[in-house]
Motif scaffolding. Structure first.
Motif, PDB file in Angstrom:
ATOM      1  N   GLU A  33     -22.115  -2.324   0.285  1.00  0.00           N
ATOM      2  CA  GLU A  33     -21.288  -3.525   0.312  1.00  0.00           C
ATOM      3  C   GLU A  33     -19.817  -3.167   0.474  1.00  0.00           C
ATOM      4  N   ALA A  34     -19.406  -2.076  -0.137  1.00  0.00           N
ATOM      5  CA  ALA A  34     -18.029  -1.587  -0.036  1.00  0.00           C
ATOM      6  C   ALA A  34     -18.062  -0.074  -0.082  1.00  0.00           C
ATOM      7  N   ALA A  35     -17.118   0.565   0.625  1.00  0.00           N
ATOM      8  CA  ALA A  35     -17.125   2.028   0.705  1.00  0.00           C
ATOM      9  C   ALA A  35     -15.725   2.547   0.996  1.00  0.00           C
ATOM     10  N   TYR A  36     -15.494   3.763   0.530  1.00  0.00           N
ATOM     11  CA  TYR A  36     -14.227   4.473   0.793  1.00  0.00           C
ATOM     12  C   TYR A  36     -14.563   5.945   0.883  1.00  0.00           C
ATOM     13  N   VAL A  37     -14.149   6.597   1.979  1.00  0.00           N
ATOM     14  CA  VAL A  37     -14.433   8.021   2.180  1.00  0.00           C
ATOM     15  C   VAL A  37     -13.123   8.727   2.508  1.00  0.00           C
ATOM     16  N   LEU A  38     -12.834   9.780   1.771  1.00  0.00           N
ATOM     17  CA  LEU A  38     -11.578  10.523   1.917  1.00  0.00           C
ATOM     18  C   LEU A  38     -11.865  11.999   2.122  1.00  0.00           C
ATOM     19  N   ASP A  39     -11.249  12.590   3.155  1.00  0.00           N
ATOM     20  CA  ASP A  39     -11.218  14.045   3.259  1.00  0.00           C
ATOM     21  C   ASP A  39     -10.040  14.504   2.417  1.00  0.00           C
ATOM     22  N   GLN A  40     -10.333  15.045   1.229  1.00  0.00           N
ATOM     23  CA  GLN A  40      -9.265  15.393   0.298  1.00  0.00           C
ATOM     24  C   GLN A  40      -8.392  16.520   0.835  1.00  0.00           C
ATOM     25  N   THR A  41      -8.982  17.447   1.564  1.00  0.00           N
ATOM     26  CA  THR A  41      -8.258  18.621   2.025  1.00  0.00           C
ATOM     27  C   THR A  41      -7.095  18.246   2.923  1.00  0.00           C
ATOM     28  N   THR A  42      -7.299  17.278   3.804  1.00  0.00           N
ATOM     29  CA  THR A  42      -6.241  16.855   4.727  1.00  0.00           C
ATOM     30  C   THR A  42      -5.678  15.490   4.377  1.00  0.00           C
ATOM     31  N   ASP A  43      -6.156  14.893   3.271  1.00  0.00           N
ATOM     32  CA  ASP A  43      -5.716  13.565   2.848  1.00  0.00           C
ATOM     33  C   ASP A  43      -5.915  12.542   3.966  1.00  0.00           C
ATOM     34  N   THR A  44      -7.091  12.601   4.607  1.00  0.00           N
ATOM     35  CA  THR A  44      -7.421  11.696   5.706  1.00  0.00           C
ATOM     36  C   THR A  44      -8.499  10.724   5.273  1.00  0.00           C
ATOM     37  N   PHE A 276     -16.380  15.896  11.791  1.00  0.00           N
ATOM     38  CA  PHE A 276     -14.953  16.198  11.752  1.00  0.00           C
ATOM     39  C   PHE A 276     -14.745  17.683  11.455  1.00  0.00           C
ATOM     40  N   ALA A 277     -13.639  18.208  11.965  1.00  0.00           N
ATOM     41  CA  ALA A 277     -13.263  19.583  11.662  1.00  0.00           C
ATOM     42  C   ALA A 277     -11.745  19.664  11.582  1.00  0.00           C
ATOM     43  N   GLU A 278     -11.252  20.545  10.738  1.00  0.00           N
ATOM     44  CA  GLU A 278      -9.812  20.722  10.603  1.00  0.00           C
ATOM     45  C   GLU A 278      -9.299  21.616  11.730  1.00  0.00           C
ATOM     46  N   ARG A 279      -8.223  21.196  12.375  1.00  0.00           N
ATOM     47  CA  ARG A 279      -7.633  21.941  13.476  1.00  0.00           C
ATOM     48  C   ARG A 279      -6.127  22.091  13.266  1.00  0.00           C
ATOM     49  N   GLY A 280      -5.602  23.245  13.685  1.00  0.00           N
ATOM     50  CA  GLY A 280      -4.169  23.464  13.621  1.00  0.00           C
ATOM     51  C   GLY A 280      -3.447  22.660  14.686  1.00  0.00           C
ATOM     52  N   LEU A 348      -4.425   9.457  16.351  1.00  0.00           N
ATOM     53  CA  LEU A 348      -5.670   9.790  17.042  1.00  0.00           C
ATOM     54  C   LEU A 348      -6.677   8.675  16.814  1.00  0.00           C
ATOM     55  N   GLY A 349      -6.898   7.887  17.825  1.00  0.00           N
ATOM     56  CA  GLY A 349      -7.892   6.822  17.732  1.00  0.00           C
ATOM     57  C   GLY A 349      -7.635   5.902  16.559  1.00  0.00           C
ATOM     58  N   ASP A 350      -8.693   5.596  15.818  1.00  0.00           N
ATOM     59  CA  ASP A 350      -8.602   4.669  14.691  1.00  0.00           C
ATOM     60  C   ASP A 350      -8.264   5.362  13.378  1.00  0.00           C
ATOM     61  N   LEU A 351      -8.108   6.681  13.388  1.00  0.00           N
ATOM     62  CA  LEU A 351      -7.772   7.386  12.160  1.00  0.00           C
ATOM     63  C   LEU A 351      -6.355   7.034  11.716  1.00  0.00           C
ATOM     64  N   PRO A 352      -6.089   7.060  10.415  1.00  0.00           N
ATOM     65  CA  PRO A 352      -4.724   6.802   9.940  1.00  0.00           C
ATOM     66  C   PRO A 352      -3.746   7.819  10.509  1.00  0.00           C
ATOM     67  N   GLU A 353      -2.495   7.406  10.634  1.00  0.00           N
ATOM     68  CA  GLU A 353      -1.465   8.312  11.144  1.00  0.00           C
ATOM     69  C   GLU A 353      -1.294   9.517  10.222  1.00  0.00           C
ATOM     70  N   THR A 354      -1.004  10.662  10.822  1.00  0.00           N
ATOM     71  CA  THR A 354      -0.592  11.847  10.076  1.00  0.00           C
ATOM     72  C   THR A 354       0.911  11.991  10.236  1.00  0.00           C
ATOM     73  N   ARG A 355       1.613  12.118   9.126  1.00  0.00           N
ATOM     74  CA  ARG A 355       3.076  12.227   9.168  1.00  0.00           C
ATOM     75  C   ARG A 355       3.524  13.532   8.534  1.00  0.00           C
ATOM     76  N   ALA A 356       4.543  14.132   9.129  1.00  0.00           N
ATOM     77  CA  ALA A 356       5.076  15.389   8.600  1.00  0.00           C
ATOM     78  C   ALA A 356       6.570  15.449   8.882  1.00  0.00           C
ATOM     79  N   PRO A 357       7.373  15.932   7.923  1.00  0.00           N
ATOM     80  CA  PRO A 357       8.814  16.059   8.170  1.00  0.00           C
ATOM     81  C   PRO A 357       9.100  17.176   9.163  1.00  0.00           C
ATOM     82  N   LEU A 358      10.134  16.986   9.957  1.00  0.00           N
ATOM     83  CA  LEU A 358      10.621  18.012  10.873  1.00  0.00           C
ATOM     84  C   LEU A 358      11.995  18.473  10.397  1.00  0.00           C
ATOM     85  N   VAL A 359      12.209  19.783  10.460  1.00  0.00           N
ATOM     86  CA  VAL A 359      13.459  20.359   9.962  1.00  0.00           C
ATOM     87  C   VAL A 359      14.212  21.043  11.090  1.00  0.00           C
ATOM     88  N   ALA A 360      15.509  21.172  10.889  1.00  0.00           N
ATOM     89  CA  ALA A 360      16.328  21.924  11.837  1.00  0.00           C
ATOM     90  C   ALA A 360      15.928  23.386  11.797  1.00  0.00           C
TER      91      ALA A 360
END
Length: 396
Positions: A33-44, A276-280, A348-360
């Motif tokens: 009836e309701a579900a939530y699935v999280l990849d904890q390693t990548t917080d996806t 799914f697989a984790e990629r650099g 990437l498709g319907d997956l939530p956005e991945t955000r990361a800070p960029l530095v000088a």
């Protein structure tokens, strides 16, 4: 490397990353009836279905009691060897119990196992009354609700410590996923309790000695956390499994039978790990783009991620990964290497956005007289050209 051209307020340029032709996952059509699935390693977040809907959580709400008990042990308010009395109120609970009675004084460690492995309604009540500010389970339930909100669980309201059917006792699958994540992360010493498959307390309940989690022992990496069942809630499970370096957390509810719960939970784990697989995506220090600099000795500064960046990539179908680099610009000098001045947003498709800070990636000192004169001249020229294009219209 892409040179970004800023607007006066916000820059957004599209990048196609090195993980090109990354696939789009097949969606999972769950019977829950309701579900939530999280990849904890990548917080996806891999799956959400009615994930924020408050629903009766049954015994899965005992996870909140356990979290608060673990906190109390960690800060010294409770000890694993402390013995606690059993009130008449706790004794009167039915359903799944440790068969405690008011003459008992029970060690906290036994009560914790009684809640985790045996799903003891009485054991959960005893812990709750011990931690309650007024010594009542109702008082502890109010504490649970407040602490849940503090943890970011905005759809959780507790009336009791154990999930016994009560009007208003509600949790969402998202909240249960958040709670599972915190239990695993915050209390690694206690987390192995959830993988225990058998516990016998004082020989009292030979019919209630086995953990009800159907995934334990299947050799799929499952090591927690809690089942739940009432007539109102149906069959539910908050589960977690680890394979290799990846850990998946999920919460489901509303299944019609225990068998359906077991089948659905195993399917979710297999889907999450096999699809799914984790990629650099980017290496720390590798220049991904450049931001324009204002009043600097150089007109641009390189942008890179501070730490190696990876993301979860689906393994079927084909689609490019796209990203935006966003910053307020131009960036005023001086700039020090390591300053956070932009953000990388990956889609990437319907997956939530991945955000990361960029530095000088380098220092940029404030420019000397010649640099400032050049910038001033460029500004004057730009204003002149703007004025040229906005003269009065020719009359009729």
């Amino acid at each position: 490397m892409i040179r970004l051209i800023p607007t006066p307020f916000l820059l957004a340029a599209v990048l196609v990353l090195a993980v090109a032709q990354a696939p789009l996952a097949q969606s999972f059509d769950t019977r829950a009836e309701a579900a939530y699935v999280l990849d904890q390693t990548t917080d996806t977040v891999l799956l959400e279905k009615n994930a924020d809907q408050p629903l009766p959580p049954a015994s899965m709400s005992k996870l909140m009691t356990l979290y608060m008990a673990f906190e109390a042990i960690a800060d010294g308010r409770l000890g694993v060897d402390d013995v606690l009395p059993v009130s008449q109120h706790c004794f009167e609970y039915r359903g799944s119990t440790m068969f405690l009675d008011p003459s008992d004084r029970v060690r906290v460690e036994d009560l914790l196992r009684g809640v985790v492995v045996l799903s003891g309604n009485d054991a959960s009540c005893v812990l709750g009354e011990a931690l309650s500010p007024d010594g009542t389970e109702a008082g502890f339930a109010r504490m649970m609700t407040a602490r849940a909100e503090n943890l970011g669980m905005m759809s959780s309201t507790f009336i009791n410590s154990n999930g016994w059917p009560a009007a208003g006792q509600r949790m969402s699958m998202h909240d249960l996923g958040v709670l599972a994540d915190r239990l695993i992360t915050d209390f690694p010493t206690f987390y192995p309790l959830f993988a225990e498959q058998r516990y016998e307390f004082d020989g009292r309940a030979p019919q209630n000695v086995r953990n009800r989690n159907p995934l334990l022992g299947l050799e799929i990496g499952a090591d927690g956390l809690k089942t739940g069942h009432t007539q109102e809630a149906g069959y539910g499970l908050v589960g977690s499994a680890k394979q290799g370096d990846r850990r998946v957390i999920f919460a489901i509810t509303g299944l019609e039978t225990a068998r359906a719960r077991a089948e659905e939970a195993e399917k979710i784990i297999n889907w999450a790990f096999r699809q799914f697989a984790e990629r650099g995506v980017a290496k720390a220090g590798t220049r991904l783009a450049e931001a324009e600099v204002w009043m600097g000795e150089r007109p641009f500064v390189g942008l890179s991620v501070k730490e190696d960046l990876s993301m979860l990539v689906p393994l079927t179908a084909s689609r490019d990964i796209e990203a935006e680099v966003i910053y307020n610009g131009p960036v005023e000098a001086p700039i020090t290497a390591g300053d956070e001045i932009a953000e990388l947003v990956i889609r990437l498709g319907d997956l939530p956005e991945t955000r990361a800070p960029l530095v000088a990636d380098e220092d940029v000192a404030r420019g000397g007289f010649a640099s400032r004169l050049r910038v001033a001249a460029e500004v004057l020229v730009a204003k002149f050209l703007d004025n040229e294009g906005t003269g009065p219209e020719e009359g009729a």
